[in-house]
Write an enzyme that holds these catalytic residues in place. Structure first.
Site, short mmCIF file in Angstrom:
data_model
loop_
_atom_site.label_atom_id
_atom_site.label_comp_id
_atom_site.label_asym_id
_atom_site.label_seq_id
_atom_site.Cartn_x
_atom_site.Cartn_y
_atom_site.Cartn_z
N MET A 161 61.88 37.47 59.00
CA MET A 161 62.35 38.72 58.39
C MET A 161 61.17 39.42 57.72
SD MET A 161 66.24 38.04 57.22
CE MET A 161 65.93 37.22 55.68
N LEU B 7 55.48 38.24 55.31
CA LEU B 7 55.00 36.92 55.74
C LEU B 7 54.13 36.24 54.69
CD1 LEU B 7 54.10 37.87 59.42
CD2 LEU B 7 56.26 36.97 58.54
N GLY C 207 53.77 30.01 54.65
CA GLY C 207 54.78 29.20 55.33
C GLY C 207 55.01 29.73 56.74
N HIS C 208 55.21 31.05 56.85
CA HIS C 208 55.38 31.66 58.18
C HIS C 208 54.14 31.42 59.05
CE1 HIS C 208 58.06 34.52 55.83
NE2 HIS C 208 58.88 34.12 56.80
N GLN D 190 73.24 38.73 57.82
CA GLN D 190 73.17 37.47 57.07
C GLN D 190 73.08 37.68 55.57
OE1 GLN D 190 69.33 36.39 59.18
NE2 GLN D 190 68.88 35.44 57.22
N ASP E 221 64.61 26.00 54.82
CA ASP E 221 65.97 26.46 55.12
C ASP E 221 66.66 25.39 55.97
OD1 ASP E 221 65.98 29.41 54.11
OD2 ASP E 221 64.08 29.16 55.15
N GLN F 132 69.95 25.98 57.79
CA GLN F 132 69.71 26.93 58.89
C GLN F 132 69.14 26.22 60.12
OE1 GLN F 132 67.95 31.01 58.46
NE2 GLN F 132 66.04 30.00 58.95
N VAL G 200 55.84 24.68 53.15
CA VAL G 200 54.53 24.92 52.53
C VAL G 200 54.78 25.32 51.08
CG1 VAL G 200 52.41 26.30 52.62
CG2 VAL G 200 53.54 25.60 54.75
N SER H 229 58.28 31.34 49.67
CA SER H 229 59.43 32.11 50.16
C SER H 229 59.10 33.57 49.94
CB SER H 229 60.67 31.74 49.33
OG SER H 229 61.65 32.75 49.42
O1 PAF Z 1 64.73 32.33 57.91
C1 PAF Z 1 64.72 33.56 58.16
O2 PAF Z 1 63.77 34.28 57.87
C2 PAF Z 1 65.92 34.17 58.84
O3 PAF Z 1 67.09 33.55 58.45
C3 PAF Z 1 65.79 34.22 60.37
C4 PAF Z 1 65.70 32.81 60.93
C5 PAF Z 1 64.56 35.00 60.78
C6 PAF Z 1 67.02 34.90 60.98
O4 PAF Z 1 67.14 36.21 60.56
#
Ligand code: PAF
Length: 301
Positions: A30, A33, A36-37, A61, A154, A157, A179, A188
């Protein structure tokens, strides 16, 4: 790095990649960044011939529109970071572009999160994991990846997404270590919304997880006792605790106080000011070492 403006354009490009025999590793995000990403992107780049990232703040969501509006957005710096990281293609899109067949977007029917959606996030954020499963279904069908990368933070998830992948037959879902910053706070995008004193307080979340891990290593296996240890720490702070639970990460049923666990995942959700944070730690030793991967302070975004 190619930057595509729609899921449609991304789908065509990904199809070409696949017909040229190139494997695609995919990191859905999302945006906003952080390191972690980037650890996911790095891994996707190294394990696949093509690394593809999506950036889409998915309204399906968010059960709270204020939270959706406040979610940090930094597209320009995200694009620069991804390019530096060696990402091959990034795409963005609007809700309408992801659901072209639906005229009135209020009418989108979300998929049920499935059995792993029960409890925890399912209780405190009703509809959230349904929205995640729905968009990830679209994203997987758009990209057709061989591998998809998600952060362990997450945790619930990752269970819902793995269940979806098992249902549709692809991709392999790869869950990567959390991370953390130098204090242990899990990275986050929401951390950007915390003041420095709030960040200090949020550190107690990791302390609570470590305390549970500590008594696990001494042989404690009762979920209630492990959970109480976390709550003792959290209840001494200003954090608004939503849950601090221990679950069997595979069975995912609610635990009974007397039944000792063979494997255990500690999970916490807490609010600080208006910001909701979640974190998790695998307590059985097989996984714990890779989860306690404290990042170096100040390196990268
Ligand atoms: O973890 C996230 O950033 C979101 O839940 C995802 C997996 C990109 C879905 O929108």
């Amino acid at each position: 790095m190619l930057h595509l403006p729609s899921p449609d354009a991304a789908q065509t490009w990904c199809q070409q990649q696949r017909s040229n025999g190139r494997t695609i590793g995919f990191v859905p995000t999302m945006g906003s960044l952080h390191r972690g990403h980037l650890s996911l992107v790095k891994r996707a780049c190294s394990e696949n011939e093509t690394c593809c990232v999506s950036i889409f703040v998915n309204p399906l969501q968010f059960e709270d529109s204020k939270d959706y509006n406040a979610y940090p957005r930094n597209l320009d710096s995200d694009l620069t970071t991804l390019e530096q990281q060696g990402c091959t293609m990034v795409f963005v899109g609007s809700l309408g572009q992801f659901f072209p067949e639906i005229v009135d977007l209020q009418e989108i029917k979300t998929l049920g999160a499935g059995r792993y959606g029960r409890g925890l996030e399912g209780t405190f954020r009703p509809g959230h994991l349904d929205g995640v499963r729905t968009i990830i279904d679209r994203l997987f069908r758009t990209v057709g990846p061989v591998n998809a990368y998600f952060g362990e933070k997450d945790f619930q998830q990752t269970l819902v997404v793995s269940d979806l992948a098992a249902q549709i037959g692809y991709p392999q879902v790869i869950v990567c270590p959390t991370v953390r910053d130098e204090s242990g706070l899990a990275l986050s995008s929401r951390n950007a919304l915390l003041s420095s004193p709030q960040k200090k307080q949020a550190h107690s979340i990791y302390q609570a997880l470590l305390a549970a891990h500590q008594i696990w290593t001494t042989g404690e296996r009762r979920p209630e006792t492990l959970a109480s240890t976390m709550l003792e720490i959290l209840n001494n702070t200003d954090l608004g605790v939503e849950y601090a639970e221990i679950r069997d990460p595979t069975a995912w049923t609610e635990t009974t106080p007397e039944t000792p666990l063979q494997q255990a995942q500690a999970l916490i959700a807490a609010r600080i000011g208006g910001v909701r944070l979640i974190d998790t730690l695998r307590l059985d030793s097989r996984h714990t070492n890779e989860t306690i991967a404290v990042a170096q302070a100040g390196s990268g975004p």
